[in-house]
Enzyme design. Structure first.
Site, PDB file in Angstrom:
ATOM      1  N   LEU A   1      88.739  30.338 -11.419  1.00 27.85           N
ATOM      2  CA  LEU A   1      87.586  31.147 -11.842  1.00 27.85           C
ATOM      3  C   LEU A   1      86.387  30.221 -12.028  1.00 27.85           C
ATOM      4  O   LEU A   1      86.509  29.160 -12.645  1.00 27.85           O
ATOM      5  CB  LEU A   1      87.957  31.835 -13.155  1.00 27.85           C
ATOM      6  CG  LEU A   1      87.012  32.835 -13.806  1.00 27.85           C
ATOM      7  CD1 LEU A   1      87.817  33.679 -14.782  1.00 27.85           C
ATOM      8  CD2 LEU A   1      85.873  32.165 -14.540  1.00 27.85           C
TER       9      LEU A   1
ATOM     10  N   ALA B   1      78.794  31.351 -10.434  1.00 29.32           N
ATOM     11  CA  ALA B   1      79.165  30.950  -9.061  1.00 29.32           C
ATOM     12  C   ALA B   1      78.161  31.436  -8.025  1.00 29.32           C
ATOM     13  O   ALA B   1      78.356  31.211  -6.836  1.00 29.32           O
ATOM     14  CB  ALA B   1      80.560  31.492  -8.726  1.00 29.32           C
TER      15      ALA B   1
ATOM     16  N   SER C   1      75.065  30.466  -7.573  1.00 21.92           N
ATOM     17  CA  SER C   1      73.967  29.546  -7.259  1.00 21.92           C
ATOM     18  C   SER C   1      74.389  28.119  -7.570  1.00 21.92           C
ATOM     19  O   SER C   1      75.353  27.887  -8.307  1.00 21.92           O
ATOM     20  CB  SER C   1      72.731  29.924  -8.102  1.00 21.92           C
ATOM     21  OG  SER C   1      71.671  29.005  -7.907  1.00 21.92           O
TER      22      SER C   1
ATOM     23  N   ILE D   1      75.395  24.523  -8.618  1.00 23.04           N
ATOM     24  CA  ILE D   1      76.653  23.774  -8.793  1.00 23.04           C
ATOM     25  C   ILE D   1      77.851  24.717  -8.731  1.00 23.04           C
ATOM     26  O   ILE D   1      78.887  24.395  -8.133  1.00 23.04           O
ATOM     27  CB  ILE D   1      76.611  23.003 -10.132  1.00 23.04           C
ATOM     28  CG1 ILE D   1      75.550  21.897 -10.069  1.00 23.04           C
ATOM     29  CG2 ILE D   1      77.992  22.419 -10.465  1.00 23.04           C
ATOM     30  CD1 ILE D   1      75.247  21.226 -11.402  1.00 23.04           C
TER      31      ILE D   1
ATOM     32  N   ASP E   1      78.369  38.951 -17.317  1.00 26.32           N
ATOM     33  CA  ASP E   1      77.652  38.064 -18.226  1.00 26.32           C
ATOM     34  C   ASP E   1      78.718  37.286 -18.995  1.00 26.32           C
ATOM     35  O   ASP E   1      79.465  37.867 -19.796  1.00 26.32           O
ATOM     36  CB  ASP E   1      76.791  38.910 -19.174  1.00 26.32           C
ATOM     37  CG  ASP E   1      76.100  38.058 -20.239  1.00 26.32           C
ATOM     38  OD1 ASP E   1      76.427  36.852 -20.368  1.00 26.32           O
ATOM     39  OD2 ASP E   1      75.247  38.599 -20.963  1.00 26.32           O
TER      40      ASP E   1
ATOM     41  N   TYR F   1      68.809  23.023 -25.472  1.00 29.21           N
ATOM     42  CA  TYR F   1      69.660  22.736 -24.309  1.00 29.21           C
ATOM     43  C   TYR F   1      70.582  21.550 -24.598  1.00 29.21           C
ATOM     44  O   TYR F   1      71.792  21.624 -24.380  1.00 29.21           O
ATOM     45  CB  TYR F   1      68.765  22.434 -23.091  1.00 29.21           C
ATOM     46  CG  TYR F   1      69.548  22.138 -21.822  1.00 29.21           C
ATOM     47  CD1 TYR F   1      70.110  23.171 -21.079  1.00 29.21           C
ATOM     48  CD2 TYR F   1      69.717  20.830 -21.369  1.00 29.21           C
ATOM     49  CE1 TYR F   1      70.830  22.909 -19.915  1.00 29.21           C
ATOM     50  CE2 TYR F   1      70.436  20.567 -20.218  1.00 29.21           C
ATOM     51  CZ  TYR F   1      70.981  21.609 -19.495  1.00 29.21           C
ATOM     52  OH  TYR F   1      71.701  21.337 -18.334  1.00 29.21           O
TER      53      TYR F   1
ATOM     54  N   LYS G   1      74.775  21.212 -24.703  1.00 28.82           N
ATOM     55  CA  LYS G   1      75.511  20.323 -23.786  1.00 28.82           C
ATOM     56  C   LYS G   1      76.362  19.315 -24.577  1.00 28.82           C
ATOM     57  O   LYS G   1      77.459  18.958 -24.167  1.00 28.82           O
ATOM     58  CB  LYS G   1      74.527  19.634 -22.837  1.00 28.82           C
ATOM     59  CG  LYS G   1      73.843  20.620 -21.890  1.00 28.82           C
ATOM     60  CD  LYS G   1      74.858  21.248 -20.951  1.00 28.82           C
ATOM     61  CE  LYS G   1      74.469  22.589 -20.403  1.00 28.82           C
ATOM     62  NZ  LYS G   1      75.486  23.177 -19.518  1.00 28.82           N
TER      63      LYS G   1
ATOM     64  N   ILE H   1      70.222  17.596 -10.386  1.00 29.59           N
ATOM     65  CA  ILE H   1      70.892  18.112  -9.198  1.00 29.59           C
ATOM     66  C   ILE H   1      69.981  19.188  -8.602  1.00 29.59           C
ATOM     67  O   ILE H   1      69.390  19.989  -9.340  1.00 29.59           O
ATOM     68  CB  ILE H   1      72.273  18.739  -9.550  1.00 29.59           C
ATOM     69  CG1 ILE H   1      73.170  17.735 -10.303  1.00 29.59           C
ATOM     70  CG2 ILE H   1      72.975  19.260  -8.286  1.00 29.59           C
ATOM     71  CD1 ILE H   1      73.594  16.497  -9.527  1.00 29.59           C
TER      72      ILE H   1
ATOM     73  N   THR I   1      69.183  22.363  -7.526  1.00 24.85           N
ATOM     74  CA  THR I   1      69.688  23.743  -7.629  1.00 24.85           C
ATOM     75  C   THR I   1      68.512  24.668  -7.944  1.00 24.85           C
ATOM     76  O   THR I   1      67.349  24.257  -7.864  1.00 24.85           O
ATOM     77  CB  THR I   1      70.732  23.877  -8.763  1.00 24.85           C
ATOM     78  OG1 THR I   1      70.055  23.716 -10.025  1.00 24.85           O
ATOM     79  CG2 THR I   1      71.835  22.839  -8.655  1.00 24.85           C
TER      80      THR I   1
HETATM   81  P1  NAD Z   1      71.434  27.544 -11.154  1.00 24.94           P
HETATM   82  O1  NAD Z   1      70.319  28.249 -11.852  1.00 24.94           O
HETATM   83  O2  NAD Z   1      71.230  27.160  -9.722  1.00 24.94           O
HETATM   84  O3  NAD Z   1      72.790  28.396 -11.264  1.00 24.94           O
HETATM   85  C1  NAD Z   1      73.214  28.968 -12.474  1.00 24.94           C
HETATM   86  C2  NAD Z   1      73.942  30.273 -12.211  1.00 24.94           C
HETATM   87  O4  NAD Z   1      74.438  30.762 -13.464  1.00 24.94           O
HETATM   88  C3  NAD Z   1      73.030  31.373 -11.634  1.00 24.94           C
HETATM   89  O5  NAD Z   1      73.638  31.974 -10.499  1.00 24.94           O
HETATM   90  C4  NAD Z   1      72.892  32.364 -12.789  1.00 24.94           C
HETATM   91  O6  NAD Z   1      72.746  33.724 -12.352  1.00 24.94           O
HETATM   92  C5  NAD Z   1      74.212  32.157 -13.517  1.00 24.94           C
HETATM   93  N1  NAD Z   1      74.150  32.590 -14.920  1.00 24.94           N
HETATM   94  C6  NAD Z   1      73.167  32.361 -15.818  1.00 24.94           C
HETATM   95  N2  NAD Z   1      73.475  32.928 -16.996  1.00 24.94           N
HETATM   96  C7  NAD Z   1      74.676  33.522 -16.844  1.00 24.94           C
HETATM   97  C8  NAD Z   1      75.519  34.272 -17.687  1.00 24.94           C
HETATM   98  N3  NAD Z   1      75.190  34.553 -18.957  1.00 24.94           N
HETATM   99  N4  NAD Z   1      76.696  34.720 -17.187  1.00 24.94           N
HETATM  100  C9  NAD Z   1      77.050  34.469 -15.914  1.00 24.94           C
HETATM  101  N5  NAD Z   1      76.290  33.769 -15.054  1.00 24.94           N
HETATM  102  C10 NAD Z   1      75.109  33.306 -15.512  1.00 24.94           C
HETATM  103  O7  NAD Z   1      71.721  26.251 -12.044  1.00 24.94           O
HETATM  104  P2  NAD Z   1      72.728  25.000 -11.859  1.00 24.94           P
HETATM  105  O8  NAD Z   1      71.856  23.793 -11.859  1.00 24.94           O
HETATM  106  O9  NAD Z   1      73.679  25.210 -10.780  1.00 24.94           O
HETATM  107  O10 NAD Z   1      73.425  25.066 -13.304  1.00 24.94           O
HETATM  108  C11 NAD Z   1      74.825  25.169 -13.470  1.00 24.94           C
HETATM  109  C12 NAD Z   1      75.239  24.346 -14.666  1.00 24.94           C
HETATM  110  O11 NAD Z   1      74.946  22.986 -14.402  1.00 24.94           O
HETATM  111  C13 NAD Z   1      74.512  24.700 -15.970  1.00 24.94           C
HETATM  112  O12 NAD Z   1      75.460  24.764 -17.018  1.00 24.94           O
HETATM  113  C14 NAD Z   1      73.570  23.535 -16.177  1.00 24.94           C
HETATM  114  O13 NAD Z   1      73.305  23.286 -17.535  1.00 24.94           O
HETATM  115  C15 NAD Z   1      74.350  22.407 -15.544  1.00 24.94           C
HETATM  116  N6  NAD Z   1      73.524  21.255 -15.140  1.00 24.94           N
HETATM  117  C16 NAD Z   1      72.612  21.363 -14.146  1.00 24.94           C
HETATM  118  C17 NAD Z   1      71.836  20.241 -13.805  1.00 24.94           C
HETATM  119  C18 NAD Z   1      70.795  20.284 -12.723  1.00 24.94           C
HETATM  120  O14 NAD Z   1      69.990  19.340 -12.610  1.00 24.94           O
HETATM  121  N7  NAD Z   1      70.752  21.291 -11.882  1.00 24.94           N
HETATM  122  C19 NAD Z   1      72.014  19.041 -14.499  1.00 24.94           C
HETATM  123  C20 NAD Z   1      72.955  18.981 -15.513  1.00 24.94           C
HETATM  124  C21 NAD Z   1      73.720  20.083 -15.836  1.00 24.94           C
END
Ligand code: NAD
Length: 267
Positions: free
Chosen positions: A16, A20, A22, A24, A69, A164, A168, A197, A199
């Site tokens: 699971l 998923a 978008s 990461i 959610d 944030y 984390k 990253i 995204t």
């Molecule tokens: P992203 O915005 O590309 O993807 C996040 C996804 O989570 C989206 O599809 C969104 O619809 C979904 N989402 C948001 N709230 C939700 C909820 N309540 N229930 C279900 N789905 C939900 O962002 P990302 O960069 O892929 O982020 C993923 C994780 O990686 C996050 O936890 C973020 O903190 C972490 N992260 C990202 C980075 C970065 O630079 N991108 C760095 C460190 C950590």
């Protein structure tokens, strides 16, 4: 946890992934599916989750896309019910859904903004674990990866990212606490801590008055040493998560791994 002789790069049979749709989460779902894992692709955004499922189908993989959610109990109960009905079990979980939320000086950060970040990032972490650990126990074991960040664990230089960073850091504490509680059930739990990253996370970011919170330091050559300043890709994180879910990581639990191209060492 059952091993798969000769298939040690195949992490799990059914995994699971929250968020998923978008970035990461999507990159990880696709990477796992490519290795034969069935994916339950959870996202708040149904269209995005469906798109991930379509991408997995294109490469011949198995998945179910579910709108949920991750911070809300009833939708998660229903989503887990659907997942268990579809796959019959679960042996991997990626706790990934999250937002950057509002980054603002502490005296300008509103209570509702604080609450939203805590709810989306932290309550969803609790909720996903609360709902999936029984499935992993029933499976006889499993592996969990929480997507934390270098923010709040290794760096504190993003101005105004207090809420944030708090979520984390808390995710790391949760995983370490649970590594002990869940070891007797053959459940491993680890964290990945990415740096920048590439995204869509900027869409969930509101920055207000950073100049009032920042320490004015400028990195002349970019802040990610290993890639000449460029951010990492979701696939980079997906490879690490795939490893942590797999039997190759069988002796690793309660461990945060930084995946930031050296950014956190510099900053
Ligand atoms: P992203 O915005 O590309 O993807 C996040 C996804 O989570 C989206 O599809 C969104 O619809 C979904 N989402 C948001 N709230 C939700 C909820 N309540 N229930 C279900 N789905 C939900 O962002 P990302 O960069 O892929 O982020 C993923 C994780 O990686 C996050 O936890 C973020 O903190 C972490 N992260 C990202 C980075 C970065 O630079 N991108 C760095 C460190 C950590």
């Amino acid at each position: 946890m059952p091993t798969h002789p000769g298939r040690d790069l195949i992490p799990t049979d059914a995994c699971l992934v929250t968020g998923a749709g978008s970035g990461i989460g999507r990159g990880t779902a696709i990477a796992l599916a490519r290795n034969g894992t069935g994916i339950a692709a959870f996202d708040l955004d149904r269209a995005q989750a469906n798109q991930t499922a379509a991408m997995i189908a294109e490469q011949g993989g198995r998945s179910i896309a579910i709108e949920a959610d991750a911070s809300s109990e009833e939708p998660m109960d229903e989503a887990i019910r659907q997942t268990m009905g579809y796959f019959g079990g679960l042996d991997g979980v990626v706790v990934n859904a999250g937002i950057n939320g509002t980054w603002a000086p502490i005296d300008d950060l509103h209570a509702d903004e604080w609450d939203r970040t805590i709810r989306v990032n932290l309550r969803s972490t609790y909720m996903t674990l609360n709902k999936t650990v029984p499935c992993l126990k029933a499976n006889g074991g499993g592996s969990v990866v929480i997507v934390s960040s270098i923010n709040g664990t290794r760096t504190f230089t993003n101005p105004g990212a207090t809420a944030y960073s708090a979520t984390k850091a808390a995710q790391v504490a949760i995983a370490q606490q649970l590594a002990l509680e869940l070891a007797r059930f053959a459940i491993r739990i680890n964290m990945v801590c990415p740096g920048a990253i590439d995204t869509n996370i900027s869409c969930s970011t509101e920055v207000r008055h950073p100049e009032r919170a920042e320490v004015p330091v400028i990195w002349p050559q970019g802040s990610v040493p290993i890639s000449s300043g460029e951010p990492g890709r979701p696939e980079d994180v997906a490879d690490l998560i795939s490893f942590l879910l797999s039997d190759r990581a069988r002796h690793i639990t309660g461990t945060p791994i930084f995946i930031d191209g050296g950014e956190g060492v510099l900053r």
